[in-house]
Enzyme design. Structure first.
Site, PDB file in Angstrom:
ATOM      1  CD  GLU A   1      -2.723  -1.357  -0.050  1.00  0.00           C
ATOM      2  OE1 GLU A   1      -3.051  -0.330  -0.692  1.00  0.00           O
ATOM      3  OE2 GLU A   1      -3.031  -2.506  -0.427  1.00  0.00           O
ATOM      4  CB  CYS A  26      -1.432   7.052   2.647  1.00  0.00           C
ATOM      5  SG  CYS A  26      -2.502   6.113   3.722  1.00  0.00           S
TER       6      CYS A  26
HETATM    7  P1  NAD Z   1       9.135   5.232   2.906  1.00  0.00           P
HETATM    8  O1  NAD Z   1       8.880   4.611   1.572  1.00  0.00           O
HETATM    9  O2  NAD Z   1      10.189   6.249   3.015  1.00  0.00           O
HETATM   10  O3  NAD Z   1       9.506   4.109   3.967  1.00  0.00           O
HETATM   11  C1  NAD Z   1       8.662   2.992   4.184  1.00  0.00           C
HETATM   12  C2  NAD Z   1       9.522   1.859   4.686  1.00  0.00           C
HETATM   13  O4  NAD Z   1      10.391   1.445   3.625  1.00  0.00           O
HETATM   14  C3  NAD Z   1      10.429   2.252   5.846  1.00  0.00           C
HETATM   15  O5  NAD Z   1      10.505   1.188   6.768  1.00  0.00           O
HETATM   16  C4  NAD Z   1      11.757   2.484   5.163  1.00  0.00           C
HETATM   17  O6  NAD Z   1      12.862   2.291   6.011  1.00  0.00           O
HETATM   18  C5  NAD Z   1      11.718   1.417   4.090  1.00  0.00           C
HETATM   19  N1  NAD Z   1      12.623   1.659   2.966  1.00  0.00           N
HETATM   20  C6  NAD Z   1      13.000   2.834   2.429  1.00  0.00           C
HETATM   21  N2  NAD Z   1      13.831   2.625   1.381  1.00  0.00           N
HETATM   22  C7  NAD Z   1      13.974   1.294   1.265  1.00  0.00           C
HETATM   23  C8  NAD Z   1      14.699   0.450   0.370  1.00  0.00           C
HETATM   24  N3  NAD Z   1      15.435   0.954  -0.614  1.00  0.00           N
HETATM   25  N4  NAD Z   1      14.602  -0.874   0.543  1.00  0.00           N
HETATM   26  C9  NAD Z   1      13.835  -1.406   1.525  1.00  0.00           C
HETATM   27  N5  NAD Z   1      13.144  -0.654   2.397  1.00  0.00           N
HETATM   28  C10 NAD Z   1      13.204   0.676   2.268  1.00  0.00           C
HETATM   29  O7  NAD Z   1       7.722   5.790   3.450  1.00  0.00           O
HETATM   30  P2  NAD Z   1       7.414   6.548   4.826  1.00  0.00           P
HETATM   31  O8  NAD Z   1       7.972   7.934   4.732  1.00  0.00           O
HETATM   32  O9  NAD Z   1       7.769   5.731   5.999  1.00  0.00           O
HETATM   33  O10 NAD Z   1       5.822   6.598   4.782  1.00  0.00           O
HETATM   34  C11 NAD Z   1       5.146   7.537   4.014  1.00  0.00           C
HETATM   35  C12 NAD Z   1       4.638   6.923   2.736  1.00  0.00           C
HETATM   36  O11 NAD Z   1       3.816   5.810   3.056  1.00  0.00           O
HETATM   37  C13 NAD Z   1       3.764   7.873   1.956  1.00  0.00           C
HETATM   38  O12 NAD Z   1       4.049   7.753   0.590  1.00  0.00           O
HETATM   39  C14 NAD Z   1       2.353   7.384   2.272  1.00  0.00           C
HETATM   40  O13 NAD Z   1       1.397   7.706   1.293  1.00  0.00           O
HETATM   41  C15 NAD Z   1       2.573   5.914   2.376  1.00  0.00           C
HETATM   42  N6  NAD Z   1       1.531   5.257   3.154  1.00  0.00           N
HETATM   43  C16 NAD Z   1       0.587   4.555   2.474  1.00  0.00           C
HETATM   44  C17 NAD Z   1      -0.448   3.939   3.159  1.00  0.00           C
HETATM   45  C18 NAD Z   1      -1.503   3.156   2.428  1.00  0.00           C
HETATM   46  O14 NAD Z   1      -2.248   2.432   3.068  1.00  0.00           O
HETATM   47  N7  NAD Z   1      -1.605   3.298   1.107  1.00  0.00           N
HETATM   48  C19 NAD Z   1      -0.500   4.038   4.551  1.00  0.00           C
HETATM   49  C20 NAD Z   1       0.499   4.750   5.220  1.00  0.00           C
HETATM   50  C21 NAD Z   1       1.516   5.346   4.500  1.00  0.00           C
END
Ligand code: NAD
Length: 541
Positions: A289, A323
């Site tokens: 998501e 989100c």
């Molecule tokens: P992010 O993508 O920066 O990080 C999410 C997770 O991915 C973290 O644990 C991070 O450490 C990890 N990550 C980052 N780079 C990585 C890589 N190269 N390889 C593996 N893991 C990696 O997102 P965030 O800032 O934590 O959260 C915000 C985002 O999440 C926004 O885009 C928001 O829309 C989305 N979000 C979506 C939903 C949904 O249900 N659609 C819900 C909550 C948040």
């Protein structure tokens, strides 16, 4: 009594209430300590000595935790622990697994509630109310309803037909191997739910929390252990996402990815999984998501005060870091003329500051990187002829990462802040001629790659239906005369398609189905004793 769980009631934290007193006392307690956070591998705390600090976003000089980061050895050990734990976890059976997660829900609804809420308020800068609806209520609901749904599979998916002499059945097996859960900072509930949901149906896994929510996520890991989660079922690994992914994918037992976070990160992960396929025993399940560019479309006949409230709450609660936050609005000129003065006056009343001051409606954004990204959008909009910042636009990171609630009015429906995810307290409004409703629906559908949530405001059923049809694929969660945030487990299962994710609907049974791999079983009661068939008999003459 209903035959299913009920949603956890939300506590109000009004002045003088017992919950307010308890939460404030717990906040004071947590402010006075610095927690040492280990990795948890096979039920053991592992203090690696390679540490990073966790600070409070609204007071970034204040350290609340030292976090021991996983290195390659810990990551490999965690994957192995998950694989080794799976047989006993399956053998325990669904009922016993559900009993553990229902105990998690009971602990969170009871003695652990304030500890979890306070850690979420300090770690992720949430107000008391935002912490309560996320870290307490939504997670309690995830645990209770997911157990309820999982029990249903056993009856719902049995074969319809068993002819005489045959007994057909379906075994609801989990995926074989371990699931990697990579979780976002913004919801403690999502963070704990991603590893829990596969675990309920018998998967084991590795949980990589976000670097911006280590404390609240660790408290939730401790809660699950207190509830009786066996060693190795969920292994908690603070550390580099890229490195954990590399190590998980090098393990042939990698069986799935449960991800919530940004679109770019998820797309990269999907590609890496594709490359790793030849090394894996199974085709992994990939559930993600991701981002949103959530909209509000108003028709000239809408309830104007209702629209005002939806824009304010939908855009600025939790600093727009949902989100589902409303971040683009299509408003008819006549409606804007009627509400803009009041809307800006109400936004002017919003108080922003420390999460511990309960009069604040907003606090800080999560970190410097996010602060820089959001303020970059504001600065670029300020420099554009087509954009006008009609409120907010200010920011200050001296003590915390504070950004004012900001509205940009634009004459360009494709301007940057109208189509890209900003993930902060910034709403961009496109004003349209009152006659252009049909056209604006088309613009809304085509402008952005995301399709997570959105709202239509109208008091006329024909106009609502027009939007409902025109925006069918523009949002996975669609709201009529309400803000596009605030989905509730078991009421509005959550998720979007297009660039917003695989739409596997967290908080509903569909998500759990992704973590099972059923086995069809035929038992023959009358085993054939003759290998020939009647058609093989010669004709009689
Ligand atoms: P992010 O993508 O920066 O990080 C999410 C997770 O991915 C973290 O644990 C991070 O450490 C990890 N990550 C980052 N780079 C990585 C890589 N190269 N390889 C593996 N893991 C990696 O997102 P965030 O800032 O934590 O959260 C915000 C985002 O999440 C926004 O885009 C928001 O829309 C989305 N979000 C979506 C939903 C949904 O249900 N659609 C819900 C909550 C948040």
């Amino acid at each position: 009594m209903p035959s299913h769980p009920i949603n956890e009631p939300i506590l109000g934290y009004a002045p003088g209430s017992e919950e307010r007193r308890a939460l404030q006392a717990e906040l004071d307690r947590q402010m006075a300590e610095v927690v040492e956070i280990p990795c948890i591998i096979n039920g053991e705390e592992v203090y690696t000595g390679t540490t990073t600090t966790q600070v409070i976003p609204h007071k970034h000089g204040h350290v609340i935790a030292n976090v021991h980061l996983a290195g390659r050895d810990e990551m490999e050990a965690a994957c192995e622990a998950a694989v080794n734990a799976q047989k006993a976890w399956i053998d325990l059976g669904l009922e016993a697994r559900c009993a553990i997660f229902e105990r998690c829900a009971d602990l969170l609804a009871g003695d652990w509630r304030m500890r979890v809420n306070a850690s979420t308020m300090l770690n992720q800068s949430k107000t008391a109310f935002q912490a309560e609806i996320d870290a307490a209520c939504e997670l309690i609901d995830f645990w209770r309803f997911n157990c309820h749904y999982a029990r249903g599979f056993h009856d719902d998916f049995q074969p319809l037909v068993s002819p005489e002499g045959v007994q057909n059945s379906t075994e609801i097996r989990p995926l074989e191997g371990f699931v990697l859960s990579i979780t976002p900072f913004n919801f403690s509930s999502i963070a704990a739910n991603l590893p829990s949901a596969p675990a309920i149906v018998g998967c084991t896994g590795v949980w990589k929390p976000s670097r911006n929510s280590y404390l609240s996520n660790y408290v939730l890991m401790q809660l699950m252990m207190e509830a009786g989660l066996p060693a190795g079922v969920i292994n908690f690994l603070p550390g580099s996402g890229a490195e954990i992914t590399e190590i998980a994918l090098a393990n042939p037992d990698f069986a799935g990815l449960h991800f919530t976070g940004s679109t770019a990160t998820f797309q990269g992960l999907w590609q890496e999984i594709g490359l790793a396929l030849p090394n894996l025993k199974s085709y992994p399940r990939i559930v993600g998501e991701t981002g949103g560019k959530d909209f509000v479309v108003a028709h000239p006949d809408c309830d104007r005060q209702g629209l005002l409230v939806a824009l304010l709450r939908g855009s600025f609660e939790y600093q727009g870091q949902k989100c589902s936050a409303a971040s683009r609005a299509y408003i008819p000129q006549s409606v804007w003329n009627a509400i803009s003065e009041d809307l800006l006056a109400e936004i002017g009343k919003i108080k922003m500051g420390d999460a511990r001051d309960f009069t604040n409606f907003m606090t800080a954004v999560i970190d410097k990187r996010s602060f820089d990204k959001i303020t970059g959008y504001i600065d670029r909009a300020a420099a554009r002829d087509t954009c006008d910042i009609v409120c907010g636009g200010g920011y200050d990171s001296s003590t915390g990462y504070f950004i004012e609630p900001t509205i940009i009015v634009t004459s360009n429906p494709n301007s940057e802040s109208m189509i890209e995810e900003i993930f902060g307290p910034v709403l961009t409004v496109y004003l349209y001629d009152d006659e252009d409703f049909d056209n604006v629906l088309k613009i809304c559908d085509e402008a952005s790659p995301y399709a997570l949530t959105g709202s239509i405001f109208s008091s006329n059923e024909e106009n609502i239906q027009k939007a409902y049809n025109a925006l069918r694929f523009t949002a996975g969660n669609f709201y009529i005369n309400d803000k596009p945030t605030g989905a509730v487990v078991a009421q509005q299962p959550f998720g979007g398609a297009r660039a917003s994710g695989t739409n596997d609907k967290a908080g509903g049974p569909l998500n759990l189905l992704r973590w099972i791999s059923p086995r069809s079983v035929k038992r023959t009661l009358d085993t054939p004793q003759d290998w020939t068939y009647s058609f093989m008999q010669p004709d009689e003459n």
